[in-house]
Motif scaffolding. Sequence first.
Motif, PDB file in Angstrom:
ATOM      1  N   PHE A 148      31.647  28.213  38.034  1.00  0.00           N
ATOM      2  CA  PHE A 148      30.775  29.305  38.462  1.00  0.00           C
ATOM      3  C   PHE A 148      31.133  29.767  39.875  1.00  0.00           C
ATOM      4  CE2 PHE A 148      26.869  30.756  40.550  1.00  0.00           C
ATOM      5  CZ  PHE A 148      26.463  31.754  39.687  1.00  0.00           C
ATOM      6  N   VAL A 149      31.285  28.833  40.805  1.00  0.00           N
ATOM      7  CA  VAL A 149      31.563  29.185  42.201  1.00  0.00           C
ATOM      8  C   VAL A 149      32.919  29.885  42.317  1.00  0.00           C
ATOM      9  CG1 VAL A 149      32.016  28.250  44.496  1.00  0.00           C
ATOM     10  CG2 VAL A 149      30.100  27.380  43.153  1.00  0.00           C
ATOM     11  N   MET A 150      33.935  29.381  41.612  1.00  0.00           N
ATOM     12  CA  MET A 150      35.257  30.008  41.673  1.00  0.00           C
ATOM     13  C   MET A 150      35.226  31.420  41.079  1.00  0.00           C
ATOM     14  SD  MET A 150      37.392  28.001  43.216  1.00  0.00           S
ATOM     15  CE  MET A 150      36.012  27.594  44.298  1.00  0.00           C
ATOM     16  N   THR A 151      34.431  31.615  40.030  1.00  0.00           N
ATOM     17  CA  THR A 151      34.305  32.943  39.440  1.00  0.00           C
ATOM     18  C   THR A 151      33.664  33.915  40.432  1.00  0.00           C
ATOM     19  OG1 THR A 151      34.109  32.011  37.215  1.00  0.00           O
ATOM     20  CG2 THR A 151      33.353  34.271  37.521  1.00  0.00           C
ATOM     21  N   ILE A 152      32.618  33.452  41.133  1.00  0.00           N
ATOM     22  CA  ILE A 152      31.997  34.290  42.160  1.00  0.00           C
ATOM     23  C   ILE A 152      33.006  34.622  43.251  1.00  0.00           C
ATOM     24  CG2 ILE A 152      30.206  34.381  43.933  1.00  0.00           C
ATOM     25  CD1 ILE A 152      29.142  34.695  41.121  1.00  0.00           C
ATOM     26  N   GLY A 153      33.827  33.630  43.635  1.00  0.00           N
ATOM     27  CA  GLY A 153      34.846  33.871  44.647  1.00  0.00           C
ATOM     28  C   GLY A 153      35.857  34.919  44.211  1.00  0.00           C
ATOM     29  N   ILE A 154      36.294  34.855  42.949  1.00  0.00           N
ATOM     30  CA  ILE A 154      37.241  35.846  42.432  1.00  0.00           C
ATOM     31  C   ILE A 154      36.592  37.232  42.391  1.00  0.00           C
ATOM     32  CG2 ILE A 154      38.516  36.555  40.365  1.00  0.00           C
ATOM     33  CD1 ILE A 154      39.057  33.621  39.806  1.00  0.00           C
ATOM     34  N   LEU A 155      35.323  37.281  42.016  1.00  0.00           N
ATOM     35  CA  LEU A 155      34.620  38.566  41.976  1.00  0.00           C
ATOM     36  C   LEU A 155      34.512  39.170  43.376  1.00  0.00           C
ATOM     37  CD1 LEU A 155      33.082  40.650  40.314  1.00  0.00           C
ATOM     38  CD2 LEU A 155      31.013  39.277  40.594  1.00  0.00           C
ATOM     39  N   VAL A 156      34.202  38.340  44.382  1.00  0.00           N
ATOM     40  CA  VAL A 156      34.139  38.827  45.765  1.00  0.00           C
ATOM     41  C   VAL A 156      35.509  39.337  46.207  1.00  0.00           C
ATOM     42  CG1 VAL A 156      33.787  38.134  48.166  1.00  0.00           C
ATOM     43  CG2 VAL A 156      32.186  37.372  46.400  1.00  0.00           C
ATOM     44  N   PHE A 157      36.567  38.586  45.872  1.00  0.00           N
ATOM     45  CA  PHE A 157      37.922  39.041  46.209  1.00  0.00           C
ATOM     46  C   PHE A 157      38.213  40.391  45.553  1.00  0.00           C
ATOM     47  CE2 PHE A 157      42.240  39.568  44.613  1.00  0.00           C
ATOM     48  CZ  PHE A 157      42.977  39.549  45.786  1.00  0.00           C
ATOM     49  N   PHE A 158      37.830  40.539  44.305  1.00  0.00           N
ATOM     50  CA  PHE A 158      38.090  41.789  43.585  1.00  0.00           C
ATOM     51  C   PHE A 158      37.405  42.965  44.269  1.00  0.00           C
ATOM     52  CE2 PHE A 158      36.599  44.844  40.376  1.00  0.00           C
ATOM     53  CZ  PHE A 158      37.825  45.305  39.910  1.00  0.00           C
ATOM     54  N   LEU A 159      36.158  42.788  44.679  1.00  0.00           N
ATOM     55  CA  LEU A 159      35.425  43.869  45.332  1.00  0.00           C
ATOM     56  C   LEU A 159      36.070  44.236  46.670  1.00  0.00           C
ATOM     57  CD1 LEU A 159      31.746  42.750  44.595  1.00  0.00           C
ATOM     58  CD2 LEU A 159      33.066  44.532  43.440  1.00  0.00           C
ATOM     59  N   VAL A 160      36.435  43.218  47.461  1.00  0.00           N
ATOM     60  CA  VAL A 160      37.089  43.483  48.741  1.00  0.00           C
ATOM     61  C   VAL A 160      38.448  44.136  48.514  1.00  0.00           C
ATOM     62  CG1 VAL A 160      38.052  42.406  50.817  1.00  0.00           C
ATOM     63  CG2 VAL A 160      35.868  41.605  49.895  1.00  0.00           C
ATOM     64  N   HIS A 161      39.154  43.687  47.489  1.00  0.00           N
ATOM     65  CA  HIS A 161      40.472  44.240  47.172  1.00  0.00           C
ATOM     66  C   HIS A 161      40.375  45.735  46.840  1.00  0.00           C
ATOM     67  CE1 HIS A 161      44.600  44.267  45.854  1.00  0.00           C
ATOM     68  NE2 HIS A 161      44.268  44.648  44.633  1.00  0.00           N
ATOM     69  N   VAL A 162      39.384  46.100  46.039  1.00  0.00           N
ATOM     70  CA  VAL A 162      39.203  47.512  45.679  1.00  0.00           C
ATOM     71  C   VAL A 162      38.876  48.336  46.925  1.00  0.00           C
ATOM     72  CG1 VAL A 162      37.720  49.107  44.411  1.00  0.00           C
ATOM     73  CG2 VAL A 162      38.538  47.038  43.299  1.00  0.00           C
ATOM     74  N   GLN A 178      39.733  47.676  50.016  1.00  0.00           N
ATOM     75  CA  GLN A 178      40.934  47.761  50.845  1.00  0.00           C
ATOM     76  C   GLN A 178      41.939  48.764  50.270  1.00  0.00           C
ATOM     77  OE1 GLN A 178      40.211  46.663  53.802  1.00  0.00           O
ATOM     78  NE2 GLN A 178      41.781  45.102  54.048  1.00  0.00           N
ATOM     79  N   VAL A 179      42.058  48.791  48.949  1.00  0.00           N
ATOM     80  CA  VAL A 179      42.958  49.758  48.317  1.00  0.00           C
ATOM     81  C   VAL A 179      42.469  51.177  48.582  1.00  0.00           C
ATOM     82  CG1 VAL A 179      43.795  50.628  46.101  1.00  0.00           C
ATOM     83  CG2 VAL A 179      43.797  48.174  46.543  1.00  0.00           C
ATOM     84  N   ALA A 180      41.150  51.388  48.453  1.00  0.00           N
ATOM     85  CA  ALA A 180      40.593  52.715  48.734  1.00  0.00           C
ATOM     86  C   ALA A 180      40.813  53.097  50.193  1.00  0.00           C
ATOM     87  CB  ALA A 180      39.102  52.738  48.389  1.00  0.00           C
ATOM     88  N   ARG A 181      40.706  52.129  51.077  1.00  0.00           N
ATOM     89  CA  ARG A 181      40.909  52.390  52.503  1.00  0.00           C
ATOM     90  C   ARG A 181      42.370  52.720  52.801  1.00  0.00           C
ATOM     91  NH1 ARG A 181      42.697  49.072  56.521  1.00  0.00           N
ATOM     92  NH2 ARG A 181      42.034  49.533  58.653  1.00  0.00           N
ATOM     93  N   GLY A 222      44.511  54.215  50.870  1.00  0.00           N
ATOM     94  CA  GLY A 222      44.860  55.554  50.418  1.00  0.00           C
ATOM     95  C   GLY A 222      45.686  55.586  49.148  1.00  0.00           C
ATOM     96  N   TRP A 223      45.992  56.828  48.722  1.00  0.00           N
ATOM     97  CA  TRP A 223      46.653  57.061  47.443  1.00  0.00           C
ATOM     98  C   TRP A 223      48.070  56.496  47.419  1.00  0.00           C
ATOM     99  CZ3 TRP A 223      47.033  57.515  42.599  1.00  0.00           C
ATOM    100  CH2 TRP A 223      48.141  58.125  41.990  1.00  0.00           C
ATOM    101  N   ASN A 224      48.770  56.547  48.530  1.00  0.00           N
ATOM    102  CA  ASN A 224      50.157  56.078  48.548  1.00  0.00           C
ATOM    103  C   ASN A 224      50.242  54.601  48.176  1.00  0.00           C
ATOM    104  OD1 ASN A 224      52.945  56.489  48.933  1.00  0.00           O
ATOM    105  ND2 ASN A 224      52.833  55.687  51.015  1.00  0.00           N
ATOM    106  N   ASN A 225      49.281  53.828  48.644  1.00  0.00           N
ATOM    107  CA  ASN A 225      49.258  52.400  48.325  1.00  0.00           C
ATOM    108  C   ASN A 225      48.981  52.178  46.847  1.00  0.00           C
ATOM    109  OD1 ASN A 225      47.418  49.720  48.110  1.00  0.00           O
ATOM    110  ND2 ASN A 225      48.959  49.471  49.709  1.00  0.00           N
ATOM    111  N   LEU A 226      48.016  52.931  46.301  1.00  0.00           N
ATOM    112  CA  LEU A 226      47.705  52.803  44.878  1.00  0.00           C
ATOM    113  C   LEU A 226      48.864  53.276  44.026  1.00  0.00           C
ATOM    114  CD1 LEU A 226      45.673  52.182  42.621  1.00  0.00           C
ATOM    115  CD2 LEU A 226      44.784  54.510  42.896  1.00  0.00           C
ATOM    116  N   ARG A 227      49.526  54.355  44.455  1.00  0.00           N
ATOM    117  CA  ARG A 227      50.683  54.855  43.717  1.00  0.00           C
ATOM    118  C   ARG A 227      51.779  53.795  43.632  1.00  0.00           C
ATOM    119  NH1 ARG A 227      52.591  60.327  45.922  1.00  0.00           N
ATOM    120  NH2 ARG A 227      52.547  59.105  47.833  1.00  0.00           N
TER     121      ARG A 227
END
Length: 257
Positions: free
Chosen positions: A200-214, A216-219, A221-226
């Motif tokens: 459970f704790v590791m899953t929460i950690g991965i979910l937090v990483f995913f949210l921060v990752h998204v 950071q990608v939005a921050r 910009g498009w070139n990074n996502l491309r």
Amino acid sequence: MSIDERPPVEAAEPVPEPTPEPVARLKHPRAIRWLHWINFPLLAVMIWSGLRIYWAEDVYAFGIGSWQWFVFFPEVVYERLDLDRHLARGMAFHFSFGWLFVINGLLYTAYLAVSGQWRHIVPDRRSFPEAKDVVLHDLHLTPDAPPQGRYNAAQRISYTIVLVMAAIVVISGFAIYKPTQLHPLPWLFGGYQGARLTHFVMTIGILVFFLVHVLQVARAGWNNLRGMVTGYEIEEPDALGASAVRASAAEPGEVTS
């Protein structure tokens, strides 16, 4: 006195220098991109089905003694996600997609090892002091970003941590799935309940990483996502000089746009 009747020689006009063109640099190999994007729907289904399993027994909460601040997860979460209490269906989806998650993870790990791409992800001795500078720059506390290769120091550390967490999720998941047949695994986590809590704790950690990752990608910009979609990032002429610092981390070959 002689008179020079030759016509004056006109000064040659300076030839304008060619304008540098943007350069498309290969940043992410195809295998990295495919295995990365396959993980997205797999994790979505795993978390969705895991919520159905967890709802059968909400065992974790924040509080002291009998007083609870809130439970993971409050009833409103299930209502907003329109989740019904179907434990068997949740387990069926979770175990089926869990095998796909394991296979994808093994392929990703094998590719990193065989291709040498792990060198871009695993942190080295300079990563931890440089990560502090990356964080300070992201918080706009320092003006200059530290030099980086394909990934900066903070990314290398966080990506390695999330890979370790994913491995722990899989191992603890097997300990929950087959606690008798795989009896040494629950022992690693202090028993069956310890394996559940770790999962459970590791899953929460991965979910937090995913949210921060998204975010950071939005921050970034498009070139990074491309770069993660096509494999190529476009570098403008004024950035080409800075890119030479990290040329050793670039993939061989480049295409001018």
